[in-house]
Design a protein around this motif. Structure first.
Motif, PDB file in Angstrom:
ATOM      1  N   ARG A 128     -17.107  -5.682  -0.391  1.00 19.53           N
ATOM      2  CA  ARG A 128     -16.742  -4.508  -0.809  1.00 19.53           C
ATOM      3  C   ARG A 128     -15.070  -4.346   0.480  1.00 19.53           C
ATOM      4  NH1 ARG A 128     -19.737   0.015  -0.361  1.00 19.53           N
ATOM      5  NH2 ARG A 128     -18.548   1.252   1.153  1.00 19.53           N
ATOM      6  N   LEU A 140     -12.869  -5.277  -3.309  1.00 18.29           N
ATOM      7  CA  LEU A 140     -12.738  -4.592  -3.769  1.00 18.29           C
ATOM      8  C   LEU A 140     -11.710  -3.278  -3.436  1.00 18.29           C
ATOM      9  CD1 LEU A 140     -16.647  -3.854  -4.996  1.00 18.29           C
ATOM     10  CD2 LEU A 140     -14.874  -4.887  -6.372  1.00 18.29           C
ATOM     11  N   LYS A 141     -11.927  -2.829  -2.035  1.00 16.23           N
ATOM     12  CA  LYS A 141     -10.651  -2.234  -1.331  1.00 16.23           C
ATOM     13  C   LYS A 141      -9.437  -2.592  -1.870  1.00 16.23           C
ATOM     14  CE  LYS A 141     -14.075  -0.055   0.519  1.00 16.23           C
ATOM     15  NZ  LYS A 141     -14.508   0.624   2.404  1.00 16.23           N
ATOM     16  N   GLN A 142      -9.074  -3.714  -1.178  1.00 17.25           N
ATOM     17  CA  GLN A 142      -8.257  -4.240  -1.320  1.00 17.25           C
ATOM     18  C   GLN A 142      -7.507  -5.023  -2.916  1.00 17.25           C
ATOM     19  OE1 GLN A 142      -8.226  -8.739   0.590  1.00 17.25           O
ATOM     20  NE2 GLN A 142      -8.071  -7.540   2.861  1.00 17.25           N
ATOM     21  N   HIS A 143      -8.327  -5.446  -3.143  1.00 14.40           N
ATOM     22  CA  HIS A 143      -7.855  -5.365  -5.488  1.00 14.40           C
ATOM     23  C   HIS A 143      -7.724  -4.270  -5.659  1.00 14.40           C
ATOM     24  CE1 HIS A 143      -8.899  -9.461  -4.032  1.00 14.40           C
ATOM     25  NE2 HIS A 143      -7.905  -9.949  -4.722  1.00 14.40           N
ATOM     26  N   TYR A 144      -8.438  -3.136  -5.356  1.00 11.32           N
ATOM     27  CA  TYR A 144      -7.842  -1.694  -6.075  1.00 11.32           C
ATOM     28  C   TYR A 144      -6.924  -1.073  -5.020  1.00 11.32           C
ATOM     29  CZ  TYR A 144      -7.584   3.356  -6.253  1.00 11.32           C
ATOM     30  OH  TYR A 144      -7.573   4.912  -6.844  1.00 11.32           O
ATOM     31  N   SER A 171     -19.550  -1.258 -11.629  1.00  6.07           N
ATOM     32  CA  SER A 171     -18.271  -0.366 -11.611  1.00  6.07           C
ATOM     33  C   SER A 171     -18.798  -0.603 -10.682  1.00  6.07           C
ATOM     34  CB  SER A 171     -18.434   0.562 -12.158  1.00  6.07           C
ATOM     35  OG  SER A 171     -19.527   1.152 -12.765  1.00  6.07           O
ATOM     36  N   THR A 202      -3.746  -0.654  -8.542  1.00  3.11           N
ATOM     37  CA  THR A 202      -3.211   0.467  -8.706  1.00  3.11           C
ATOM     38  C   THR A 202      -2.040   0.621  -8.648  1.00  3.11           C
ATOM     39  OG1 THR A 202      -4.056   0.713  -6.852  1.00  3.11           O
ATOM     40  CG2 THR A 202      -5.314   1.737  -8.508  1.00  3.11           C
ATOM     41  N   LEU A 209     -18.189   1.353  -5.789  1.00  2.00           N
ATOM     42  CA  LEU A 209     -17.765   0.327  -4.850  1.00  2.00           C
ATOM     43  C   LEU A 209     -19.488   0.007  -4.663  1.00  2.00           C
ATOM     44  CD1 LEU A 209     -16.033  -1.184  -2.266  1.00  2.00           C
ATOM     45  CD2 LEU A 209     -16.416   1.235  -0.943  1.00  2.00           C
ATOM     46  N   LYS A 236       1.218  -1.303  -0.361  1.00  2.00           N
ATOM     47  CA  LYS A 236      -0.393  -0.441  -0.183  1.00  2.00           C
ATOM     48  C   LYS A 236       0.621   0.942  -0.473  1.00  2.00           C
ATOM     49  CE  LYS A 236      -4.071   1.446   2.101  1.00  2.00           C
ATOM     50  NZ  LYS A 236      -4.836   1.843   3.583  1.00  2.00           N
ATOM     51  N   ILE A 284     -14.209 -10.660  -7.853  1.00  2.00           N
ATOM     52  CA  ILE A 284     -14.674  -9.283  -8.096  1.00  2.00           C
ATOM     53  C   ILE A 284     -14.741  -9.157  -9.849  1.00  2.00           C
ATOM     54  CG2 ILE A 284     -13.226  -8.470  -6.578  1.00  2.00           C
ATOM     55  CD1 ILE A 284     -11.071  -8.105  -8.257  1.00  2.00           C
ATOM     56  N   TRP A 295     -15.981  -6.508 -11.826  1.00  2.00           N
ATOM     57  CA  TRP A 295     -15.682  -5.073 -12.003  1.00  2.00           C
ATOM     58  C   TRP A 295     -15.293  -5.524 -13.386  1.00  2.00           C
ATOM     59  CZ3 TRP A 295     -18.229  -6.567  -7.927  1.00  2.00           C
ATOM     60  CH2 TRP A 295     -19.137  -6.139  -7.048  1.00  2.00           C
TER      61      TRP A 295
END
Length: 162
Positions: free
Chosen positions: A109, A112-116, A99, A120, A101, A68, A90, A93
């Motif tokens: 959820r 999704l946050k972890q894989h975002y 698309s 990135t 959250l 992170k 996911i 998405w």
């Protein structure tokens, strides 16, 4: 238990790296009690180095949380399983069917946050490694339309799909 999983994990890494992992995989995958009397390990700190003598490539192995805020040239995300496949959760998405959250379930959820965070991190290359049967043919078409390259690992080689 580790002895049961050590070879399959090494085989996957070797296939992904087109055979390059075999040279130092034993040292990298060793537990403390497997290293010998001097405790030497060729790749300390979860760093895989290739070749083991005068390495040209160093790959940091870690959790999504450990990267992170960092940027990397390339990131490889392996699918993990806890209450089901994290990457399959996911896939809507990834294919563009959903698309943002928009998930209602807390577990989804969180994924999704972890894989975002994971997707990135790289500046040039992102690879998601998951089971080949995770997607239907229609979903693979959607992924290709979103500029994903899809490859299958077989016999220590990657075969890219058209």
């Amino acid at each position: 238990m580790w002895q049961t999983w050590k070879k399959p994990i090494t085989d996957i890494a070797t296939a992904l790296l087109a055979g390059a992992a075999a040279e130092s995989a034993d040292d990298f995958m060793a537990w403390e009690d497997e290293r010998g009397a001097d405790g030497a390990l060729a790749t300390p700190g979860n760093i895989y180095s290739y070749p083991s003598i005068e390495p040209a490539v160093r790959i940091k192995v870690g959790l999504i949380h450990s990267v992170k805020g960092e940027t990397h040239l390339a990131t490889l995300v392996f699918d993990t399983h806890y209450k089901g496949s994290h990457l399959i959760r996911i896939k809507d998405w990834l294919t563009g069917a959903k698309s943002g959250l928009t998930a209602n379930k807390p577990e989804l959820r969180k994924s999704l946050k972890q894989h975002y965070v994971a997707v990135t991190r790289p500046s040039h290359l992102l690879c998601l490694a998951m089971r080949s049967d995770a997607f239907t043919d229609a979903e693979l078409v959607l992924l290709r339309s979103r500029n994903w390259n899809i490859g299958d690992i077989a016999n220590q080689q990657i075969v890219w799909r058209p």
